[in-house]
Design an enzyme around this catalytic site. Structure first.
Site, mmCIF file in Angstrom:
data_model
loop_
_atom_site.group_PDB
_atom_site.id
_atom_site.type_symbol
_atom_site.label_atom_id
_atom_site.label_comp_id
_atom_site.label_asym_id
_atom_site.label_seq_id
_atom_site.Cartn_x
_atom_site.Cartn_y
_atom_site.Cartn_z
ATOM 1 N N ASP A 19 0.858 -1.197 0.000
ATOM 2 C CA ASP A 19 0.000 0.000 0.000
ATOM 3 C C ASP A 19 0.895 1.250 0.000
ATOM 4 O O ASP A 19 1.852 1.338 0.767
ATOM 5 C CB ASP A 19 -0.884 -0.018 1.257
ATOM 6 N N ILE A 20 0.569 2.181 -0.883
ATOM 7 C CA ILE A 20 1.370 3.410 -0.959
ATOM 8 C C ILE A 20 1.089 4.249 0.294
ATOM 9 O O ILE A 20 -0.060 4.399 0.713
ATOM 10 C CB ILE A 20 1.033 4.213 -2.240
ATOM 11 N N ASP A 41 -2.100 9.466 -10.604
ATOM 12 C CA ASP A 41 -2.198 8.305 -11.514
ATOM 13 C C ASP A 41 -0.820 7.903 -12.037
ATOM 14 O O ASP A 41 -0.499 6.716 -12.131
ATOM 15 C CB ASP A 41 -3.101 8.646 -12.707
ATOM 16 N N GLU A 73 -4.879 2.279 -4.201
ATOM 17 C CA GLU A 73 -3.404 2.387 -4.221
ATOM 18 C C GLU A 73 -2.796 1.188 -3.512
ATOM 19 O O GLU A 73 -1.790 1.288 -2.838
ATOM 20 C CB GLU A 73 -2.922 3.714 -3.611
HETATM 21 P P1 GH3 Z 1 -1.947 5.390 4.253
HETATM 22 O O1 GH3 Z 1 -0.521 5.716 4.353
HETATM 23 O O2 GH3 Z 1 -2.581 5.139 5.546
HETATM 24 O O3 GH3 Z 1 -2.205 4.292 3.296
HETATM 25 O O4 GH3 Z 1 -2.666 6.689 3.691
HETATM 26 P P2 GH3 Z 1 -3.254 6.954 2.261
HETATM 27 O O5 GH3 Z 1 -3.466 8.392 2.094
HETATM 28 O O6 GH3 Z 1 -2.393 6.286 1.253
HETATM 29 O O7 GH3 Z 1 -4.600 6.123 2.302
HETATM 30 P P3 GH3 Z 1 -6.100 6.521 2.077
HETATM 31 O O8 GH3 Z 1 -6.838 5.225 2.035
HETATM 32 O O9 GH3 Z 1 -6.529 7.535 3.073
HETATM 33 O O10 GH3 Z 1 -6.134 7.201 0.663
HETATM 34 C C1 GH3 Z 1 -6.012 6.511 -0.514
HETATM 35 C C2 GH3 Z 1 -6.224 7.494 -1.623
HETATM 36 O O11 GH3 Z 1 -6.026 6.894 -2.907
HETATM 37 C C3 GH3 Z 1 -7.618 8.055 -1.649
HETATM 38 C C4 GH3 Z 1 -8.062 7.981 -3.093
HETATM 39 O O12 GH3 Z 1 -8.540 9.209 -3.562
HETATM 40 C C5 GH3 Z 1 -6.796 7.655 -3.819
HETATM 41 N N1 GH3 Z 1 -7.032 6.864 -5.016
HETATM 42 C C6 GH3 Z 1 -7.710 5.701 -5.132
HETATM 43 N N2 GH3 Z 1 -7.719 5.302 -6.416
HETATM 44 C C7 GH3 Z 1 -7.052 6.222 -7.132
HETATM 45 C C8 GH3 Z 1 -6.724 6.356 -8.517
HETATM 46 O O13 GH3 Z 1 -7.059 5.521 -9.370
HETATM 47 N N3 GH3 Z 1 -5.997 7.443 -8.896
HETATM 48 C C9 GH3 Z 1 -5.603 8.377 -7.997
HETATM 49 N N4 GH3 Z 1 -4.886 9.395 -8.436
HETATM 50 N N5 GH3 Z 1 -5.920 8.289 -6.687
HETATM 51 C C10 GH3 Z 1 -6.622 7.243 -6.252
HETATM 52 MG MG MG Z 2 -2.125 4.194 1.285
HETATM 53 MG MG MG Z 3 -5.005 1.888 1.007
#
Ligand code: GH3
Ligand code: MG
Ligand code: MG
Length: 373
Positions: free
Chosen positions: A242-243, A259, A285
């Site tokens: 996980d990012i 992206d 992510e």
């Molecule tokens: P953590 O270190 O706890 O993982 O924090 P985080 O911010 O990485 O995790 P969180 O689950 O709060 O946020 C994930 C984000 O990923 C939120 C969402 O908008 C973004 N995301 C999900 N799918 C995509 C995508 O296809 N493209 C982009 N650019 N963002 C995306």
């Molecule tokens: Mg994350």
């Molecule tokens: Mg996540």
């Protein structure tokens, strides 16, 4: 009186002889009809096999193995025009080494051997090396007579189906080719059909943004890998990646650059894997990696390589300075899984444990690799 008797006896003998010859001829014709019937029957079975092929590999195996047997040919090759690398790409997705199929020739450009590529009808006759060697690679038996059969779909040449025989009279100039043409039409339709099918299958199992596998593929593959591990009593490891703070990356760079980061992360993960490993985008992510036949300690090495590869080299974006990206990774492994347990339960457990290890990695400060225990 006597001479009349003698004449009719001769006539009777002649008639008997003619009759015998006619019966022999009839016998020959019946045998020939029977042979023809059998050839038609086998041809019919071949066509059913070609039409019923479940995928590209099954189809070409039928073309290279069953077709020559049924049609008494010594060598069959198939040249496909592959200007957009669709067939090459498909073979790569199927994890097939093209060199395993010496009878399959892929050509990027149809102009390479001009004349043969403008054929509208089959060309039959003696094998001429200068003309035909491009269609019959040196590793295969060199034919004495050959048929080059153009394959068309929607008025476009898609390839050449090439029949070779060691018999000089198998393909002779001027012979009828209607039958070969029908066979070629069936092959052309089947080829188009399986290539499209493989493409659809690939699209439905691929993440359109990053080009890695999608969740559906990972779930399907996980079941297969677990069944394999159960059968062979081998281990299987799973990474949940996980990012870190990806929301912040999105917020600061914008969604489009977010992206780009996702694509680059996917590519960096992929670059650290072996051919048998598989990476898929599981959610926003999050990525899952399956490592068949890998014990926990080796899975940690792979995970750390991925984590360091991503964390150490900043990501270049068009608009701003390079940004640094890190990932957290949870690992779980099953060793020689219980054969009695349903694969679906084992799969679920493997994923849940990797996910909870990931949760711990996040809690312990991120940019970490943690194993489930
Ligand atoms: P953590 O270190 O706890 O993982 O924090 P985080 O911010 O990485 O995790 P969180 O689950 O709060 O946020 C994930 C984000 O990923 C939120 C969402 O908008 C973004 N995301 C999900 N799918 C995509 C995508 O296809 N493209 C982009 N650019 N963002 C995306
Ligand atoms: Mg994350
Ligand atoms: Mg996540």
């Amino acid at each position: 009186m006597e001479s009349t008797h003698a004449t009719s006896a001769i006539e009777t003998d002649q008639l008997a002889e003619e009759n015998r010859q006619l019966r022999e001829r009839l016998q020959d014709l019946l045998l020939q009809a029977h042979d023809n019937q059998q050839i038609l029957q086998r041809q019919h079975e071949l066509n059913l096999k070609l039409i019923g092929a479940e995928g590209f590999l099954e189809l070409i195996e039928n073309i290279f193995q069953t077709l020559p047997q049924i049609s008494s040919l010594d060598v069959v090759t198939l040249l496909l025009i592959d200007s957009q690398d669709r067939v090459r790409g498909m073979m790569a997705h199927l994890h097939v080494d093209i060199s395993r199929y010496p009878n399959l020739l892929l050509l990027r450009h149809e102009k390479q051997n001009g004349e043969l590529f403008s054929l509208q009808k089959p060309e039959v006759g003696p094998y001429v090396a200068a003309r035909h060697s491009v269609l019959f690679p040196a590793t295969l038996p060199e034919p004495v007579s050959a048929a080059v059969v153009p394959l068309h779909r929607h008025n476009k040449l898609i390839g050449l189906l090439n029949f070779g025989s060691l018999q000089p009279d198998r393909f002779t100039k001027g012979m009828a080719t209607d039958f070969i043409q029908v066979q070629a039409s069936i092959v052309a339709i089947c080829l188009e059909n399986v290539i499209n099918q493989e493409r659809l299958k690939h699209i439905s199992l691929t993440d359109p943004l990053t080009g890695v596998r999608n969740r559906r593929y990972i779930e399907k593959r996980l079941h297969e890998e677990i069944s394999h591990a159960q059968r062979h009593q081998t281990p299987l490891s799973c990474l949940f990646i996980d990012i870190d703070h990806f929301k912040l990356i999105n917020d600061s760079l914008g969604h489009a650059h977010g992206d780009d980061v996702l694509c680059e992360v996917a590519a960096r993960i992929q670059s650290e894997l072996r051919v048998y490993d598989v990476v898929g985008r599981f959610g926003g992510e999050e990525f899952v990696v399956l490592l068949p036949n890998i014990l926990e300690e080796d899975a940690v090495l792979v995970a750390d390589r991925i984590r360091i590869d991503i964390g150490n080299e900043p990501f270049q974006t068009d608009s701003r300075e390079a940004i640094s990206v890190t990932v957290s990774i949870g690992i779980s492994t099953i060793l020689a899984p219980d054969r009695e347990q349903p694969p679906i339960e084992l799969a679920q457990r493997l994923l849940t444990r990797a996910d909870s290890a990931l949760y711990r990695a996040k809690k312990e400060g991120r940019n970490k690799t943690i194993c489930w225990d």
